[in-house]
Design a protein around this motif. Structure first.
Motif, PDB file in Angstrom:
ATOM      1  N   HIS A 120       0.800  -1.224   0.000  1.00 25.33           N
ATOM      2  CA  HIS A 120       0.000   0.000   0.000  1.00 25.33           C
ATOM      3  C   HIS A 120       0.835   1.278   0.000  1.00 25.33           C
ATOM      4  O   HIS A 120       0.471   2.278  -0.619  1.00 25.33           O
ATOM      5  CB  HIS A 120      -0.928   0.003   1.212  1.00 25.33           C
ATOM      6  N   LEU A 121       1.950   1.260   0.698  1.00 28.00           N
ATOM      7  CA  LEU A 121       2.770   2.464   0.806  1.00 28.00           C
ATOM      8  C   LEU A 121       3.450   2.805  -0.523  1.00 28.00           C
ATOM      9  O   LEU A 121       3.872   3.938  -0.743  1.00 28.00           O
ATOM     10  CB  LEU A 121       3.822   2.282   1.900  1.00 28.00           C
ATOM     11  N   LYS A 231      -6.273   2.585   4.534  1.00 22.99           N
ATOM     12  CA  LYS A 231      -6.268   2.521   5.993  1.00 22.99           C
ATOM     13  C   LYS A 231      -6.030   1.089   6.462  1.00 22.99           C
ATOM     14  O   LYS A 231      -5.319   0.849   7.440  1.00 22.99           O
ATOM     15  CB  LYS A 231      -7.585   3.058   6.548  1.00 22.99           C
ATOM     16  N   ASN A 234      -2.175   0.216   5.875  1.00 19.75           N
ATOM     17  CA  ASN A 234      -1.185   1.214   6.293  1.00 19.75           C
ATOM     18  C   ASN A 234      -0.681   2.075   5.133  1.00 19.75           C
ATOM     19  O   ASN A 234       0.461   2.533   5.138  1.00 19.75           O
ATOM     20  CB  ASN A 234       0.012   0.534   6.980  1.00 19.75           C
ATOM     21  N   ILE A 236      -1.169   5.644   2.693  1.00 15.97           N
ATOM     22  CA  ILE A 236      -1.312   7.036   3.127  1.00 15.97           C
ATOM     23  C   ILE A 236      -2.129   7.905   2.170  1.00 15.97           C
ATOM     24  O   ILE A 236      -2.253   9.107   2.361  1.00 15.97           O
ATOM     25  CB  ILE A 236       0.080   7.691   3.333  1.00 15.97           C
TER      26      ILE A 236
END
Length: 249
Positions: A120-121, A231, A234, A236
């Motif tokens: 996700h990051l 969310k 993790n 952003i």
């Protein structure tokens, strides 16, 4: 190909992944997948120009070439208008507001390429959909028509080749690792040539774009789903990041 604009002609099984040239009037459409090229060719036959073809082809690639063409990414468009004026659209992904210079460094200051490439990051704010709409002002046909072939391909499915099956199988562990929910790429434990890949959720996402335009992606249900997933994993990217995205010309 058996792709018919706005109408499904069986499932997309009658095509081969080969390099070939088909003459359709005065236009040429080239892409990484014959079904996507056919989508572009067909909209030109319906009165579309090169920009119509580019939009339709890119949306179709989001379905039939998920390893590269997708609405979660971004790109560039370099165009020439009828009067000879040249222009470029930059709709590459941009950094979320919460990103920082050292976000991919470990405690020792070394680069953690896993964080920057996977999960996700690693995701940027997607620009593809905004880029297609920025292109639309140069096109002849409405977006509702240009996106329809992609919706059909996602909703009804298309057959995959041996190479595509191997690609899906090789990434299976990551599909499971990074997804909490069941997704179409894990529909089969082992993919093989001739299997049909159906992407119902992608079809619904495309339908929201078709119905609501840019707001159907950067706001509303799709944006809510993106933020919720960020969310959970993790990430952003925020709702504000999505609504603030702008194409540079």
């Amino acid at each position: 190909s058996c792709l018919v604009l706005g109408q499904l002609s069986a499932q997309y099984t009658d095509y081969n992944i080969v390099k070939e040239v088909r003459v359709h009037g005065k236009g040429v459409v080239v892409s990484a997948h014959p079904l996507a090229s056919e989508a572009g060719s067909l909209v030109m036959q319906k009165g579309g120009n090169a920009y119509d073809a580019a939009i339709a082809t890119q949306y179709a690639l989001a379905v039939v070439y998920p390893q590269a063409g997708n609405i979660g990414g971004g790109g560039f468009l370099v165009g020439v208008k009828n009067n000879g004026e040249k222009f470029t659209l930059d709709f590459r992904e941009t950094a979320p507001q919460k990103s920082s210079r050292d976000m991919y460094l470990d405690k020792k200051g070394n680069a953690n390429t896993d964080l920057s490439q996977n999960g996700h990051l690693a995701a940027g704010i997607p620009g593809s959909v905004a880029g297609f709409y920025a292109t639309l002002k140069h096109a002849n046909l409405p977006m509702s028509v240009l996106i329809q072939p992609a919706i059909d391909l996602a909703d009804k499915g298309f057959t995959i080749t041996e190479k595509e099956a191997k690609m899906l199988n090789s990434q299976m562990k990551d599909f499971v690792k990074y997804n909490q929910f069941k997704n179409p790429f894990t529909e089969k434990s082992i993919w093989k040539a001739g299997d049909v890949l159906v992407q119902k959720d992608l079809a619904e996402t495309l339908k929201r774009i078709q119905k609501e335009g840019l707001k159907g992606f950067y706001e509303g249900k799709t944006a809510d789903l993106i933020v919720a997933e960020m969310k959970r994993g993790n990430g952003i990217i925020t709702y504000k990041d999505l609504t603030n995205y702008k194409v540079e010309e």
